[in-house]
Write a protein that holds these residues in place. Structure first.
Motif, PDB file in Angstrom:
ATOM      1  N   SER A  33       0.836  -1.205   0.000  1.00 38.36           N
ATOM      2  CA  SER A  33       0.000   0.000   0.000  1.00 38.36           C
ATOM      3  C   SER A  33       0.869   1.253   0.000  1.00 38.36           C
ATOM      4  N   GLN A  34       1.316   1.671   1.177  1.00 40.44           N
ATOM      5  CA  GLN A  34       2.137   2.881   1.269  1.00 40.44           C
ATOM      6  C   GLN A  34       3.401   2.686   0.433  1.00 40.44           C
ATOM      7  N   GLY A  35       3.817   3.752  -0.255  1.00 41.25           N
ATOM      8  CA  GLY A  35       4.966   3.603  -1.148  1.00 41.25           C
ATOM      9  C   GLY A  35       6.289   3.721  -0.425  1.00 41.25           C
ATOM     10  N   PHE A  36       6.887   2.595  -0.123  1.00 40.68           N
ATOM     11  CA  PHE A  36       8.253   2.629   0.444  1.00 40.68           C
ATOM     12  C   PHE A  36       8.951   1.309   0.128  1.00 40.68           C
ATOM     13  N   VAL A 201       8.697  14.065  -7.508  1.00 37.50           N
ATOM     14  CA  VAL A 201       9.458  13.196  -6.611  1.00 37.50           C
ATOM     15  C   VAL A 201       9.828  11.849  -7.251  1.00 37.50           C
ATOM     16  N   TYR A 202       9.104  11.464  -8.327  1.00 35.95           N
ATOM     17  CA  TYR A 202       9.452  10.195  -9.007  1.00 35.95           C
ATOM     18  C   TYR A 202      10.212  10.444 -10.307  1.00 35.95           C
ATOM     19  N   GLU A 203      10.890  11.594 -10.405  1.00 38.66           N
ATOM     20  CA  GLU A 203      11.546  11.982 -11.666  1.00 38.66           C
ATOM     21  C   GLU A 203      12.545  10.952 -12.171  1.00 38.66           C
TER      22      GLU A 203
END
Ligand code: GLN
Length: 382
Positions: A33-36, A201-203
């Motif tokens: 779920s949470q992106g990490f 942030v995902y560049e």
């Protein structure tokens, strides 16, 4: 009991990321779920942190950030996007992307200013705008393509529009803006005072040879943009809560007026460690390929299931449509998936104000191979 004044955020609960992670933990589910990431960062980076802590760099950093780090950030931006930012006056180190976003909105949005966002939208934009009295205007991107109709966006612009927030690559849809999108955006803002908050942030996580088109590549956008980036995503250290923003001097000047009272400064030894580690661009050049392999592994593993795999051009999130599996709304489906099938996801409706439910959930694939294998095994049973 003391009578509280009206809540400033009466419609806001706890973020879906916290909710789903808690549910995953309670149910011992695989947490996609949470992106990490669930793997370790590079030990070289950890050694740098250890070194600087032990060498005694444990007191306040300068308010806008350590110069060594800001120089490396400027070099990275120039190298990646051929855009020049002055490390002293145009780059500020922040306590993660979320703080950079909060501080930007706090710096520029006042009562009745209008802010355009694109949904599905990362969940901090809207409440932050509301907190400062701004009014959110939204364009809804829809499954399965999440395309932007720029004519419709243009119709949202009024003389009160103060800011447009873009998120490229987009979390949760995994979409990457194309040159045409950027040109349309330029047409909309040119000759207006509209600012752009560009959450990038995902560049460094963009797939299939596509290019990340940062706002700073385009002079017409750069002059009005606050670009936000994250070391958490870049070096697999989301818990360090460190990122930065790059913006022209006049915008940075205003940003720092708020930043100094918002966090003052960000922790010193980690800034120095990042500066050291960033000297080698190989430390992030591999990310596109690294995460593409994880994306492909997950997609391959789910290809024979009844889930529909939507396009994923960037970020570390895969969107899945489950309409052939269940009629449940996406929140209920995500809960059931966590409790009964031990895989936690995030329902897309959480990223829409009107809770738009297109039976799509988000899975984070920034995980070890074995984690993805276990998740695929469980999901394949549906
Ligand atoms: N950016 C992460 C995500 O999208 C979550 C960050 C958070 O939990 N605040 O999952």
């Amino acid at each position: 009991m003391i009578q509280l004044p009206l809540s400033k955020l009466s419609n806001v609960g706890t973020t879906i990321f916290s909710q789903m992670t808690q549910l995953a933990n309670e149910n011992e589910a695989i947490n996609l779920s949470q992106g990490f990431p669930d793997f370790l960062p590079d030990s070289e980076l950890l050694n740098h942190v250890d070194h600087f802590i032990k060498k005694g760099f444990n007191q306040y950093a300068p308010m806008p950030g350590m110069i060594a780090l800001k120089e490396q950030i400027a070099a990275k931006i120039e190298h990646s996007h051929q855009a020049v930012y002055h490390p002293d006056s145009e780059i500020t180190v922040t306590a993660g992307g979320t703080q950079a976003i909060f501080t930007t909105i706090a710096s520029f949005i006042k009562k009745d200013d209008e802010v355009i966002i694109f949904e599905p939208a990362y969940d901090c934009y809207e409440p932050t705008v509301e907190l400062f009295g701004g009014i959110v205007k939204r364009f809804e991107m829809k499954a399965p393509d999440y395309e932007i109709d720029w004519n419709a966006v243009k119709n949202l612009v009024t003389d009160k529009t103060r800011m447009i927030i873009i998120n490229n690559p987009n979390n949760p849809a995994g979409k990457v803006l194309k040159e045409n999108d950027i040109l349309e955006l330029i047409k909309i803002v040119k000759e207006t005072p509209i600012l752009i908050l560009s959450d990038e942030v995902y560049e460094n996580i963009v797939f299939d040879g596509k290019e990340h088109l940062s706002v700073c590549k385009y002079p017409e956008l750069k002059e009005r943009s606050i670009m936000v980036a994250s070391f958490g995503k870049l070096f697999h250290v989301t818990g360090w809560k460190i990122g930065y923003c790059a913006a022209p001097e006049n915008l940075t000047h205003e940003f720092r007026k708020v930043h100094q009272f918002n966090v003052f400064s960000v922790n010193t030894p980690i800034q120095l460690a990042l500066a050291e580690y960033m000297k080698n661009p190989d430390h992030y050049h591999y990310l596109n390929q690294f995460f593409q392999e994880k994306r492909d592994f997950l997609r391959q593993g789910l290809s024979n299931t009844s889930f529909e795999l939507l396009d994923c051009e960037g970020t570390y999130f895969q969107a899945l449509r489950y309409d052939k599996i269940s009629d449940k709304n996406d929140l209920d489906f995500a809960r059931e998936l966590t409790i009964s099938h031990k895989v936690a996801s995030v329902p897309f409706s959480s990223f829409y104000k009107n809770k738009r439910d297109e039976k799509v959930i988000r899975l984070c694939f920034a995980k070890k191979q074995e984690t993805l294998e276990r998740a695929i095994e469980n999901l394949a049973k549906l």
